[in-house]
Design a protein around this motif. Structure first.
Motif, PDB file in Angstrom:
ATOM      1  N   SER A  80       0.863  -1.377  -0.041  1.00  0.00           N
ATOM      2  CA  SER A  80      -0.206   0.270   0.344  1.00  0.00           C
ATOM      3  C   SER A  80       1.026   1.024   0.054  1.00  0.00           C
ATOM      4  CB  SER A  80      -0.724  -0.109   1.531  1.00  0.00           C
ATOM      5  OG  SER A  80      -1.636  -1.141   1.338  1.00  0.00           O
ATOM      6  N   LEU A  81       2.029   1.026  -0.173  1.00  0.00           N
ATOM      7  CA  LEU A  81       3.249   1.834   0.256  1.00  0.00           C
ATOM      8  C   LEU A  81       2.821   2.992  -1.289  1.00  0.00           C
ATOM      9  CD1 LEU A  81       5.723   0.495   2.000  1.00  0.00           C
ATOM     10  CD2 LEU A  81       4.175   2.763   3.125  1.00  0.00           C
ATOM     11  N   VAL A  82       1.869   3.692  -1.464  1.00  0.00           N
ATOM     12  CA  VAL A  82       2.265   4.884  -3.292  1.00  0.00           C
ATOM     13  C   VAL A  82       2.990   6.514  -2.930  1.00  0.00           C
ATOM     14  CG1 VAL A  82       0.751   5.272  -4.899  1.00  0.00           C
ATOM     15  CG2 VAL A  82       0.561   2.839  -3.899  1.00  0.00           C
ATOM     16  N   SER A  83       3.696   6.381  -3.634  1.00  0.00           N
ATOM     17  CA  SER A  83       4.163   7.584  -3.799  1.00  0.00           C
ATOM     18  C   SER A  83       3.910   8.401  -5.001  1.00  0.00           C
ATOM     19  CB  SER A  83       5.367   7.153  -3.072  1.00  0.00           C
ATOM     20  OG  SER A  83       5.952   8.830  -3.585  1.00  0.00           O
ATOM     21  N   ALA A  84       2.441   9.226  -5.269  1.00  0.00           N
ATOM     22  CA  ALA A  84       2.294   9.491  -6.369  1.00  0.00           C
ATOM     23  C   ALA A  84       1.717  11.147  -5.798  1.00  0.00           C
ATOM     24  CB  ALA A  84       0.900   8.553  -7.272  1.00  0.00           C
ATOM     25  N   ASN A  85       2.345  11.885  -4.720  1.00  0.00           N
ATOM     26  CA  ASN A  85       2.361  13.400  -5.094  1.00  0.00           C
ATOM     27  C   ASN A  85       2.799  14.292  -4.737  1.00  0.00           C
ATOM     28  OD1 ASN A  85      -0.514  14.943  -4.530  1.00  0.00           O
ATOM     29  ND2 ASN A  85      -0.357  14.883  -2.962  1.00  0.00           N
ATOM     30  N   SER A  86       4.417  14.223  -6.001  1.00  0.00           N
ATOM     31  CA  SER A  86       5.625  14.778  -5.335  1.00  0.00           C
ATOM     32  C   SER A  86       5.224  16.619  -6.741  1.00  0.00           C
ATOM     33  CB  SER A  86       6.464  14.288  -6.455  1.00  0.00           C
ATOM     34  OG  SER A  86       6.445  13.891  -7.835  1.00  0.00           O
ATOM     35  N   LYS A  87       5.947  17.130  -6.339  1.00  0.00           N
ATOM     36  CA  LYS A  87       5.572  18.104  -6.992  1.00  0.00           C
ATOM     37  C   LYS A  87       5.362  17.574  -8.422  1.00  0.00           C
ATOM     38  CE  LYS A  87       7.222  23.160  -8.846  1.00  0.00           C
ATOM     39  NZ  LYS A  87       8.155  23.393  -8.426  1.00  0.00           N
ATOM     40  N   TYR A  88       6.057  17.039  -9.339  1.00  0.00           N
ATOM     41  CA  TYR A  88       6.383  16.686 -10.503  1.00  0.00           C
ATOM     42  C   TYR A  88       4.876  15.845 -11.173  1.00  0.00           C
ATOM     43  CZ  TYR A  88       6.568  12.275 -14.212  1.00  0.00           C
ATOM     44  OH  TYR A  88       5.502  11.728 -14.873  1.00  0.00           O
ATOM     45  N   ASP A  89       4.357  15.253  -9.698  1.00  0.00           N
ATOM     46  CA  ASP A  89       2.719  14.686  -9.916  1.00  0.00           C
ATOM     47  C   ASP A  89       1.664  15.948 -10.091  1.00  0.00           C
ATOM     48  OD1 ASP A  89       3.582  11.858 -10.149  1.00  0.00           O
ATOM     49  OD2 ASP A  89       3.893  12.240  -7.415  1.00  0.00           O
ATOM     50  N   LYS A  90       2.027  16.763  -9.150  1.00  0.00           N
ATOM     51  CA  LYS A  90       1.534  18.576  -9.540  1.00  0.00           C
ATOM     52  C   LYS A  90       1.857  19.207 -10.894  1.00  0.00           C
ATOM     53  CE  LYS A  90       1.593  18.269  -4.595  1.00  0.00           C
ATOM     54  NZ  LYS A  90       2.087  19.351  -3.032  1.00  0.00           N
ATOM     55  N   VAL A  91       2.230  18.887 -11.220  1.00  0.00           N
ATOM     56  CA  VAL A  91       2.283  19.238 -12.175  1.00  0.00           C
ATOM     57  C   VAL A  91       1.687  18.537 -13.596  1.00  0.00           C
ATOM     58  CG1 VAL A  91       4.262  19.984 -13.922  1.00  0.00           C
ATOM     59  CG2 VAL A  91       4.834  20.656 -11.642  1.00  0.00           C
ATOM     60  N   ARG A 117      -0.880  17.048 -13.440  1.00  0.00           N
ATOM     61  CA  ARG A 117      -2.367  17.142 -13.389  1.00  0.00           C
ATOM     62  C   ARG A 117      -2.637  18.640 -13.168  1.00  0.00           C
ATOM     63  NH1 ARG A 117      -1.431  13.737  -8.252  1.00  0.00           N
ATOM     64  NH2 ARG A 117      -1.015  15.309  -7.023  1.00  0.00           N
ATOM     65  N   GLY A 118      -1.685  19.511 -13.523  1.00  0.00           N
ATOM     66  CA  GLY A 118      -2.218  21.179 -13.924  1.00  0.00           C
ATOM     67  C   GLY A 118      -2.523  21.599 -12.154  1.00  0.00           C
ATOM     68  N   GLU A 119      -1.959  21.387 -11.452  1.00  0.00           N
ATOM     69  CA  GLU A 119      -1.901  21.803  -9.890  1.00  0.00           C
ATOM     70  C   GLU A 119      -0.219  22.453  -9.862  1.00  0.00           C
ATOM     71  OE1 GLU A 119      -2.475  18.709  -7.074  1.00  0.00           O
ATOM     72  OE2 GLU A 119      -4.378  17.964  -8.199  1.00  0.00           O
ATOM     73  N   ALA A 120      -0.382  23.250 -10.275  1.00  0.00           N
ATOM     74  CA  ALA A 120       1.635  23.192 -10.024  1.00  0.00           C
ATOM     75  C   ALA A 120       2.145  23.799 -12.003  1.00  0.00           C
ATOM     76  CB  ALA A 120       2.593  22.920  -9.449  1.00  0.00           C
ATOM     77  N   THR A 121       3.282  24.431 -11.456  1.00  0.00           N
ATOM     78  CA  THR A 121       4.322  24.475 -12.254  1.00  0.00           C
ATOM     79  C   THR A 121       6.114  24.372 -12.168  1.00  0.00           C
ATOM     80  OG1 THR A 121       3.768  26.704 -12.208  1.00  0.00           O
ATOM     81  CG2 THR A 121       2.569  25.713 -13.703  1.00  0.00           C
ATOM     82  N   PHE A 122       6.478  23.864 -13.415  1.00  0.00           N
ATOM     83  CA  PHE A 122       7.797  23.783 -12.899  1.00  0.00           C
ATOM     84  C   PHE A 122       8.612  24.929 -12.753  1.00  0.00           C
ATOM     85  CE2 PHE A 122       7.935  19.385 -15.056  1.00  0.00           C
ATOM     86  CZ  PHE A 122       8.037  18.356 -13.436  1.00  0.00           C
ATOM     87  N   ILE A 123       9.303  25.051 -12.228  1.00  0.00           N
ATOM     88  CA  ILE A 123       9.894  26.867 -12.289  1.00  0.00           C
ATOM     89  C   ILE A 123      11.190  26.241 -13.845  1.00  0.00           C
ATOM     90  CG2 ILE A 123      10.384  27.906 -10.373  1.00  0.00           C
ATOM     91  CD1 ILE A 123      12.936  26.456  -9.759  1.00  0.00           C
ATOM     92  N   LEU A 124      12.161  27.420 -14.289  1.00  0.00           N
ATOM     93  CA  LEU A 124      12.352  27.211 -15.346  1.00  0.00           C
ATOM     94  C   LEU A 124      13.385  26.404 -15.366  1.00  0.00           C
ATOM     95  CD1 LEU A 124      12.593  28.346 -18.456  1.00  0.00           C
ATOM     96  CD2 LEU A 124      14.336  29.947 -17.869  1.00  0.00           C
TER      97      LEU A 124
END
Lengths: 234, 323
Positions: free
Chosen positions: B170-181, B183-190
């Motif tokens: 059950s140890l699932v990791s899928a909510n990093s900044k990468y994942d948020k980007v 999903r359109g919830e965050a943006t990468f800096i340049l």
């Protein structure tokens, strides 16, 4: 025409009556022998075909897919049994009738059971027949000592396993059963003759191969001798 | 009366959720091990219980620390009982449900079998399986937890391993900044964006998105270590598998230092420099590495910044996974 239909009817009736009446159970007994006698663990010195003396401290092996072969085709019994030379090993198998022509079984555990995760009963890792570092069951385990062994402490350690591809070590064994084999009781006694393990299709000298504990070519070489070890006790 | 009592201990099923964008797991590891809240909680207790080891000092969590993405922070090799060392770096327990084989060499063919290895290895937890079960059976807390998880208090190897799998699987990791980007919830800096481009051009074939591993075994050009650890070859007996190890996930990579199967590389800089200075004539080198990877210092920094976006604090700080 009428006569013909009647005739078929009688056959069908008698067949089903026969099957119901003759539904029978067989007891399959596994014995382990060496040098013409029953194996006694940690006891006598035995001698193999290469004149190497040895003792046996452990002899365990898996038997599965037992099939009593008769004209009406019994089902294959999927249950896995762990046979242990230190115990009495009897297995009850049902048959649709008593016209048994032979018995077949798998020495070992089939590949599906080798990769199905945690299991109980004969397949419980507590039985010390499961490799924890390279998963899979040890199909056949023989341990003992011999002056001919060049391994540490004169040990013999044959853990024969491996279930993948060319290195698989489970073997199907078929033994024909004579028509007049059954007397009063329905017991089939199968003997494993350890003499044929050392010298069968392949030769396994203790001086050369005292230790086999991984899947691979050596384990396969040993497994190729499995079929010749078994016979029906007269 | 009996059926009513039984009903009290019917475990509550929980769903295994596949994160958005993730592929379906290759096999359903819970197919014969129904995931339940009670099973998960029992598995978690076992995971954190040091009494299972020979000297009572080492638990699964000793080498699989949540804050380090369930790897061992800053240790090249794991510590076992009696001040022993294992011969490998503890792999991060991340998204195990998407694997088909576990361990650096893939010697584990089902996740349920995995705990048997560290429990019994003399340089890990060093305990005999029968003794582990005796210890568990002697603890009435466990009788109660087994009863709740499985409907009766019978404690077996199979149930213990299944409960542990309910936790680790059950140890699932899928909510990093990468994942948020994604999903359109965050943006990468340049620089992260540039690093992502570099990643896709040079690393993505093996460290394949979104799991950041293709779970294959590859020879990445490292030398044989002092233990003579040939990796995958020891499992397959195939010489062409010499020095092949499992491609690790890059998720939470900033926290899982040091790196590689024996922890020989202390920093991400070391690892990136290994790939950019690789001798491509090495025998058995993975074909994908035959093409030289050339990166400027600036590009290496950008790549590192992208890799930092794979850190998932909602995973490493998730109270549900904590003792």
């Amino acid at each position: 025409m009428n006569k013909f239909i009647f005739f078929i009817g009688v056959i069908a009736f008698s067949n089903s009556a026969f099957a119901q009446k003759k539904k029978t159970y067989c007891t399959v007994v596994f014995e382990t022998i060496v040098n013409g006698k029953k194996i006694v663990l940690n006891d006598s010195n035995y001698t193999n075909a290469f004149n190497e003396k040895y003792t046996v401290s452990k002899l365990k092996f898996y038997v599965s897919n037992i099939h009593l072969i008769n004209p009406t085709n019994n089902k294959i019994k999927k249950t896995v049994y762990l046979i242990d030379a230190s115990k009495t090993n009897t297995i009850k198998v049902s048959s649709s009738n008593n016209k048994i022509k032979g018995i077949s079984f798998l020495l070992g555990v089939d590949s599906l059971d080798n990769c199905s995760g945690a299991q109980s009963g004969a397949l419980d890792p507590l039985n010390d027949m499961f490799w924890t570092w390279n998963n899979g069951y040890i199909m056949f385990k023989l341990e003992g000592k011999s002056g001919s062994s060049k391994a540490d402490n004169n040990r013999i350690e044959h853990h024969i396993g491996g279930y993948k591809g060319a290195n698989k070590t489970m073997r199907k064994i078929f033994l024909p059963i004579a028509e007049n084999y059954f007397k009063k009781n329905n017991i089939i006694t199968i003997q494993l003759n350890l003499d044929s393990y050392w010298k069968g299709i392949n030769q396994l000298q203790i001086a050369e191969t005292a230790v086999i504990t991984t899947p691979g070519g050596l384990a396969k070489k040993a497994a190729d001798n499995f079929e010749g070890m078994f016979l029906i006790k007269e | 009366m009996i059926s009513a009592a039984k009903k009290m201990y019917t475990p509550s099923p929980i769903a295994f959720v596949i994160p958005k964008g993730f592929p379906a797991p290759p096999t359903n590891i819970f197919a014969k091990n129904k995931l339940t809240e009670e099973g998960f909680q029992l598995g978690k207790k076992l995971f954190y219980d040091a009494r299972l080891s020979k000297d009572g000092e080492v638990s699964c969590a000793s080498c699989h620390q949540q804050f380090a993405g369930f790897a061992t922070y800053d240790h090249d090799l794991s510590h076992g009982v009696n001040n022993s060392f294992s011969k490998r770096n503890a792999p991060a327990l991340i998204n195990l449900a998407w694997m088909k084989e576990w361990h650096w060499d893939g010697g584990i063919n089902h996740l349920e079998n995995q705990p048997l290895s560290p429990l019994s290895a003399p340089n890990e937890m060093g305990e005999k399986l029968d003794t582990v079960l005796i210890k568990i059976k002697a603890d009435t807390d466990y009788s109660h937890l087994f009863l709740k998880a499985f409907g009766d208090a019978n404690i077996t190897t199979e149930r213990m391993l299944k409960a542990m799998t309910q936790f680790t699987g059950s140890l699932v990791s899928a909510n990093s900044k990468y994942d948020k980007v994604k999903r359109g919830e965050a943006t990468f800096i340049l620089p992260e964006e540039k690093g992502y481009e570099i990643f896709k051009a040079n690393c993505n074939s093996c460290h394949k998105e979104p799991l950041f591993t293709d779970n294959s075994f590859r020879n990445n050009g490292i030398t044989l270590n002092r233990f003579g650890d040939v990796g995958r070859q020891a499992i397959t007996q195939d010489k062409t598998d010499s020095l092949k190890f499992k491609v690790p996930t890059l998720r939470n990579i900033a926290l899982t230092l040091p790196y590689l199967h024996d922890g020989r590389m202390q920093s991400l800089d070391n690892v990136i420099n290994h790939y950019t200075s690789l001798d491509t004539s090495i025998i058995n080198l993975d074909p994908l590495l035959k093409k030289k990877i050339l990166l400027s210092d600036k590009e290496k920094k950008q790549l590192t910044l992208f890799l930092y976006t794979l850190t998932d604090t909602s995973f490493t700080k998730n109270k549900r996974y904590a003792p």
